[in-house]
Write an enzyme that holds these catalytic residues in place. Structure first.
Site, PDB file in Angstrom:
ATOM      1  N   CYS A 110       0.818  -1.209   0.000  1.00 47.72           N
ATOM      2  CA  CYS A 110       0.000   0.000   0.000  1.00 47.72           C
ATOM      3  C   CYS A 110       0.859   1.268   0.000  1.00 47.72           C
ATOM      4  O   CYS A 110       1.592   1.510  -0.943  1.00 47.72           O
ATOM      5  CB  CYS A 110      -0.960  -0.048   1.193  1.00 47.72           C
ATOM      6  SG  CYS A 110      -2.382   1.032   1.065  1.00 47.72           S
ATOM      7  N   HIS A 111       0.792   2.076   1.057  1.00 48.23           N
ATOM      8  CA  HIS A 111       1.566   3.317   1.151  1.00 48.23           C
ATOM      9  C   HIS A 111       2.974   3.099   1.723  1.00 48.23           C
ATOM     10  O   HIS A 111       3.759   4.039   1.795  1.00 48.23           O
ATOM     11  CB  HIS A 111       0.835   4.336   2.025  1.00 48.23           C
ATOM     12  CG  HIS A 111      -0.403   4.902   1.393  1.00 48.23           C
ATOM     13  ND1 HIS A 111      -1.590   4.207   1.346  1.00 48.23           N
ATOM     14  CD2 HIS A 111      -0.631   6.085   0.779  1.00 48.23           C
ATOM     15  CE1 HIS A 111      -2.500   4.947   0.743  1.00 48.23           C
ATOM     16  NE2 HIS A 111      -1.956   6.091   0.381  1.00 48.23           N
TER      17      HIS A 111
END
Length: 181
Positions: A110-111
């Site tokens: 994800c991030h």
């Protein structure tokens, strides 16, 4: 199986996406490995389900007390706030970078690649992530792809990346494969 291997999970004190911590953690345990929660402060970390507070988890050790040499691999869970906080903490960035310097596998979802951008370890690598990071990754010298999981071995270590919680099954399997090497 990764029996006998210890895998670090690096998270900030607040903001980790719970499922991106708990699912890989469970996968490591089921494969016979030992997961350890590493953070920038002792105590407990507050996980989130998107923007809502979820469970808390006890920190096993802080970045002040460990080095990458003590582990067999690293998992970087996402959540927007989690990697954003980690990338502002020099000791956390050095800890993550140490896995690349020691040739040890890293799995980021994800991030989480924000922390890797700050560590300057994505140049020349191919990654996937949450789509909003693609420009950041390209600006840091990486090639960004939009796929469920990306396994890059064109560097000093194996780097496994995925986009989002929907990719967790593939992410966990690819991470375990990298940790078993």
């Amino acid at each position: 199986m990764i029996r006998g291997k210890t895998i670090a999970f690096l998270v900030a004190p607040e903001g980790v996406e719970q499922v991106e911590l708990s699912e890989p953690w469970r996968a490591v345990e089921l494969a016979g490995g030992t997961p350890r929660l590493v953070s920038i402060r002792p105590g407990r970390v507050q996980a989130f389900n998107h923007l809502d507070k979820a469970d808390t988890f006890p920190v096993d050790m802080t970045v002040d007390d460990v080095s990458a040499a003590e582990f067999d691999g690293l998992v970087l869970p996402g959540g927007v706030a989690n990697p954003d906080m980690l990338r502002t903490e020099p000791k956390a960035v050095r800890f993550a970078k140490g896995f690349f310097e020691n040739g040890k596998p890293v799995a980021a979802i994800c991030h989480a690649p924000w922390t890797l951008i700050e560590a300057d370890v994505v140049r020349g690598r191919t990654l996937t992530s949450w789509p909003s990071l693609q420009t950041d990754l390209r600006n840091a010298g990486a090639e960004w792809v939009d796929q469920e999981v990306m396994i890059d071995t064109d560097g000093p270590n194996t780097l496994v990346t995925s986009r989002k919680p929907d990719d967790l099954k593939a992410f966990c399997q690819a991470a375990l494969d990298a940790f078993s090497e």
